[in-house]
Design a protein around this motif. Structure first.
Motif, mmCIF file in Angstrom:
data_model
loop_
_atom_site.group_PDB
_atom_site.id
_atom_site.type_symbol
_atom_site.label_atom_id
_atom_site.label_comp_id
_atom_site.label_asym_id
_atom_site.label_seq_id
_atom_site.Cartn_x
_atom_site.Cartn_y
_atom_site.Cartn_z
ATOM 1 N N ASP A 142 -13.067 -10.936 0.065
ATOM 2 C CA ASP A 142 -13.680 -9.845 -0.892
ATOM 3 C C ASP A 142 -12.721 -8.591 -0.612
ATOM 4 N N ILE A 143 -11.481 -8.787 -0.912
ATOM 5 C CA ILE A 143 -10.702 -7.466 -0.755
ATOM 6 C C ILE A 143 -10.211 -7.116 -2.250
ATOM 7 N N ARG A 144 -10.527 -5.924 -2.642
ATOM 8 C CA ARG A 144 -10.109 -5.730 -3.990
ATOM 9 C C ARG A 144 -9.347 -4.200 -4.068
ATOM 10 N N THR A 145 -9.072 -3.806 -2.920
ATOM 11 C CA THR A 145 -8.312 -2.316 -2.746
ATOM 12 C C THR A 145 -7.014 -2.310 -3.574
ATOM 13 N N PRO A 146 -7.280 -1.601 -4.622
ATOM 14 C CA PRO A 146 -5.739 -1.562 -5.683
ATOM 15 C C PRO A 146 -4.791 -0.831 -4.578
ATOM 16 N N SER A 147 -5.143 -0.282 -3.492
ATOM 17 C CA SER A 147 -4.055 0.458 -3.060
ATOM 18 C C SER A 147 -2.979 -0.346 -1.980
ATOM 19 N N ILE A 148 -3.324 -1.723 -1.997
ATOM 20 C CA ILE A 148 -2.588 -2.426 -1.226
ATOM 21 C C ILE A 148 -1.377 -2.901 -2.121
ATOM 22 N N LEU A 149 -0.133 -2.612 -1.615
ATOM 23 C CA LEU A 149 1.160 -3.098 -2.445
ATOM 24 C C LEU A 149 1.607 -4.477 -1.752
ATOM 25 N N LEU A 150 1.856 -5.409 -2.495
ATOM 26 C CA LEU A 150 2.505 -6.574 -1.849
ATOM 27 C C LEU A 150 4.026 -6.905 -2.170
ATOM 28 N N SER A 151 4.684 -7.269 -1.299
ATOM 29 C CA SER A 151 5.877 -7.779 -1.448
ATOM 30 C C SER A 151 6.494 -9.025 -0.668
ATOM 31 N N SER A 152 7.226 -9.710 -1.493
ATOM 32 C CA SER A 152 7.688 -11.158 -0.776
ATOM 33 C C SER A 152 8.968 -11.042 -0.380
ATOM 34 N N LEU A 153 9.532 -9.571 -0.293
ATOM 35 C CA LEU A 153 10.909 -9.933 0.094
ATOM 36 C C LEU A 153 11.303 -10.361 1.487
ATOM 37 N N THR A 154 12.499 -10.594 1.761
ATOM 38 C CA THR A 154 12.746 -10.980 3.244
ATOM 39 C C THR A 154 14.000 -10.374 3.771
ATOM 40 N N SER A 155 14.679 -9.627 2.953
ATOM 41 C CA SER A 155 15.746 -9.000 3.627
ATOM 42 C C SER A 155 15.272 -7.854 3.959
ATOM 43 N N PHE A 156 15.776 -7.691 5.267
ATOM 44 C CA PHE A 156 15.445 -6.401 6.071
ATOM 45 C C PHE A 156 15.936 -4.978 5.291
ATOM 46 N N GLU A 157 17.334 -5.250 4.463
ATOM 47 C CA GLU A 157 17.639 -4.059 3.926
ATOM 48 C C GLU A 157 16.963 -3.800 2.665
ATOM 49 N N ASP A 158 16.422 -4.711 1.797
ATOM 50 C CA ASP A 158 15.698 -4.339 0.620
ATOM 51 C C ASP A 158 14.278 -3.848 1.348
ATOM 52 N N ILE A 159 13.647 -4.308 2.272
ATOM 53 C CA ILE A 159 12.464 -3.742 2.820
ATOM 54 C C ILE A 159 12.621 -2.442 3.119
ATOM 55 N N SER A 160 13.513 -2.361 3.953
ATOM 56 C CA SER A 160 13.594 -0.679 4.220
ATOM 57 C C SER A 160 13.719 0.118 3.057
ATOM 58 N N LEU A 161 14.360 -0.237 1.934
ATOM 59 C CA LEU A 161 14.542 0.513 0.871
ATOM 60 C C LEU A 161 13.082 0.762 -0.064
ATOM 61 N N ILE A 162 12.180 -0.441 0.113
ATOM 62 C CA ILE A 162 10.962 -0.142 -0.476
ATOM 63 C C ILE A 162 10.167 0.626 0.398
ATOM 64 N N ILE A 163 10.142 0.663 1.712
ATOM 65 C CA ILE A 163 9.389 1.432 2.395
ATOM 66 C C ILE A 163 9.714 2.905 2.439
ATOM 67 N N ARG A 164 10.918 3.167 2.159
ATOM 68 C CA ARG A 164 11.512 4.521 1.774
ATOM 69 C C ARG A 164 11.147 5.051 0.383
ATOM 70 N N GLU A 165 10.987 4.149 -0.533
ATOM 71 C CA GLU A 165 10.587 4.429 -1.908
ATOM 72 C C GLU A 165 9.120 4.721 -1.996
ATOM 73 N N HIS A 166 8.287 3.859 -1.322
ATOM 74 C CA HIS A 166 6.676 4.090 -1.499
ATOM 75 C C HIS A 166 6.028 4.830 -0.442
ATOM 76 N N GLU A 167 6.856 4.975 0.708
ATOM 77 C CA GLU A 167 6.326 5.928 1.922
ATOM 78 C C GLU A 167 4.770 5.333 2.300
ATOM 79 N N PRO A 168 4.342 4.108 2.521
ATOM 80 C CA PRO A 168 3.215 3.683 2.752
ATOM 81 C C PRO A 168 2.575 4.315 3.972
ATOM 82 N N SER A 169 1.375 4.559 3.988
ATOM 83 C CA SER A 169 0.683 4.854 5.202
ATOM 84 C C SER A 169 0.387 4.131 6.448
ATOM 85 N N LEU A 170 0.548 2.757 6.010
ATOM 86 C CA LEU A 170 0.570 1.638 7.011
ATOM 87 C C LEU A 170 1.453 0.576 6.294
ATOM 88 N N CYS A 171 2.162 -0.027 7.139
ATOM 89 C CA CYS A 171 3.025 -1.377 6.629
ATOM 90 C C CYS A 171 3.014 -2.457 7.488
#
Ligand code: TYD
Ligand code: MG
Length: 478
Positions: A142-171
């Motif tokens: 029953d989770i419908r929160t739109p603010s959850i962003l999903l990613s299936s990346l597995t390369s650390f370098e790519d993940i660090s880029l998306i963290i820097r881009e989206h600046e999430p409050s929890l990862c």
């Protein structure tokens, strides 16, 4: 180019050896050393200079000048998880959640993503499940929160880029064993990859002040690098305990830079995910056999609260030359020692008997205060005489059969009456403290009579020795 190096690394503890060995000399696990080729391919790009701190400057300040404003805590939205964290997430903290596959790590973390008390985006990186699968799980939960962003990346370098881009409050990173860094050529899940990626995530967490939760599978065969090799790098280590087959799950902090360790939280796995259990004692005691031989209730301390558990013992004639000693939820060596004390005092002939002792509910007790309950459960099973089910038993047993005092008495006994206990067998050495506690409670009761009247205490029976405890518990007039 840097020269490549071959090392044999233990997947369980991270021990490194030049050659292969069948057994890790450090953690003593068998077959956990795997070959790893370590040759850094890139330069040191992306890594902070040795002269800079987390925030990228080289400033040295006095402790009083350092601001503590950004060390704010925020709730995970799940009270029991907050308690284990020591009061919620801390900005910039790296939290490792370990447990066996299928125990409920992904479920709990997805629920946290939904409920966390924080504005802003939540980033859930899953190298294990596709986005559709996560969506299906979220619908079940029953989770419908739109603010959850999903990613299936597995390369650390790519993940660090998306963290820097989206600046999430929890990862959330699910799981560390699926991630790899392009800087290293070893396979995802290897010790060097897990370490490298965790170090990278630590840099991101501290420099951006984002709490990052990483999932680590505990595997018994050491084929994947276990969370043990990462424990020293992260701020908080939380493990799932309990049996995957049962409905209950327990989580415990074994390391916490921002709170106490040892806190235990209880959950129930339902068709709507994990639900919190506030009153663990009544749940653990529900459905227990009443007046059955071999069953004794004890009060144990888990973190900051007490939990009442049932200890069960079963004896059967052995068909082996060396009798079996099986302990579930207890230390087997300690059980052997306790049985030796019982044998010495009562000459029961336990050397011809297999002994099985179980802590009901999958809880593990490391506290010695359960000694007396274990021994009286075994004695009760041996004599086939039940101990009254409204009796609580605790006390540490010494080698000469003396009963030694226990601590945190107030916590242990305060719940006993509401759970229906009439008697409490405990060490004589605790008498003074009990008198103080009784006085305190009775004066409190006088102040606010009606609502506290329920916290009347059980009748205390103080014992000095194992023989005395057995006399009291098995005398015919009780
Ligand atoms: P999961 O969180 O996928 O485990 P992990 O990430 O630790 O490997 O949990 C999987 C188990 O949980 C699976 O056996 C099914 C069960 N489950 C439920 O009982 N109810 C639920 O609502 C969900 C989502 C899972
Ligand atoms: Mg999972």
């Amino acid at each position: 180019m840097a020269k490549s190096k071959t090392l044999f690394v233990c997947g369980s503890c991270g021990y490194e050896a030049q050659g292969w060995m069948g057994r890790c000399p450090s953690c003593k696990e068998w077959n956990t050393l795997v070959e790893e080729k370590i040759h850094p391919t890139g330069d040191k790009a992306g890594k902070p200079s040795a002269h800079l701190n987390w925030s990228g400057d080289s400033g040295v300040r006095s402790l009083s000048e350092v601001s503590s404003d950004h060390q704010i805590r925020f709730s995970s939205g799940i009270g029991e998880f907050d308690r284990v964290l020591g009061g919620g997430f801390v900005s910039g903290a790296l939290v490792l959640v370990g447990g066996e596959p299928g125990i409920g790590k992904s479920t709990l973390l997805l629920q946290i993503c939904d409920r966390v008390h924080r504005d802003g985006k939540i980033l859930y990186v899953s190298g294990e499940e596709s986005q559709t699968q996560i969506r299906m799980r979220a619908e079940r939960l029953d989770i419908r929160t739109p603010s959850i962003l999903l990613s299936s990346l597995t390369s650390f370098e790519d993940i660090s880029l998306i963290i820097r881009e989206h600046e999430p409050s929890l990862c959330v990173i699910d799981s560390i064993q699926t991630l790899y860094s392009e800087e290293l050529s070893s396979a995802p899940g290897s010790v060097s990859q897990a370490r490298e990626v965790t170090a990278g995530l630590l840099r991101i967490a501290k420099s951006m002040m984002i709490p990052i939760v990483i999932v680590g599978h505990v595997t018994k065969d050491g084929a994947l690098a276990g969370p043990k090799v990462l424990e020293h790098m992260v701020d908080t280590v939380i493990y799932f305990e309990g049996e995957e087959s049962g409905a209950y799950r327990m989580i415990r902090a074994v390391k916490n830079r921002f709170g106490a360790t040892g806190e235990l939280a209880f959950f129930e796995m339902t068709d709507k995910g994990l639900t919190e259990i506030d009153d663990a004692s009544s749940l653990l005691l529900s459905g227990r056999p009443i007046n059955a031989p071999g069953s004794v209730i004890t009060a144990t301390i888990e973190g900051s609260r007490s939990v009442f558990v049932e200890i069960q013992a079963l004896l059967s004639p052995t068909s082996f030359s060396v009798p079996q000693r099986m302990a579930q939820g207890l230390d087997r060596v300690r059980l052997g020692m306790l049985l030796a004390i019982l044998e010495k005092k009562f000459s029961l002939g336990l050397m011809n008997t297999d002994a099985y002792v179980n802590v009901v509910g999958g809880l593990r007790i490391d506290e010695r205060s359960s000694d007396l309950a274990v021994l009286t459960a075994v004695y009760s099973a041996f004599r086939d005489i039940p101990i009254r089910s409204d009796t609580l038993v605790f006390g540490e047993v010494g080698l000469t059969g003396e009963i030694r005092p226990v601590n945190f008495l107030e916590k242990r006994i305060i719940e006993s009456r509401s759970l229906g206990f009439q008697y409490c067998v405990l060490p004589s050495a605790n008498k003074q403290i009990i008198e103080k506690i009784s006085k305190k409670i009775s004066s409190n009761t006088r102040d606010k009579s009606a609502e506290n009247a329920i916290i009347a205490l059980p009748e205390f029976i103080f014992v000095d020795s194992l023989s005395e405890a057995i006399d009291v518990l098995f005398s015919s007039d009780r």
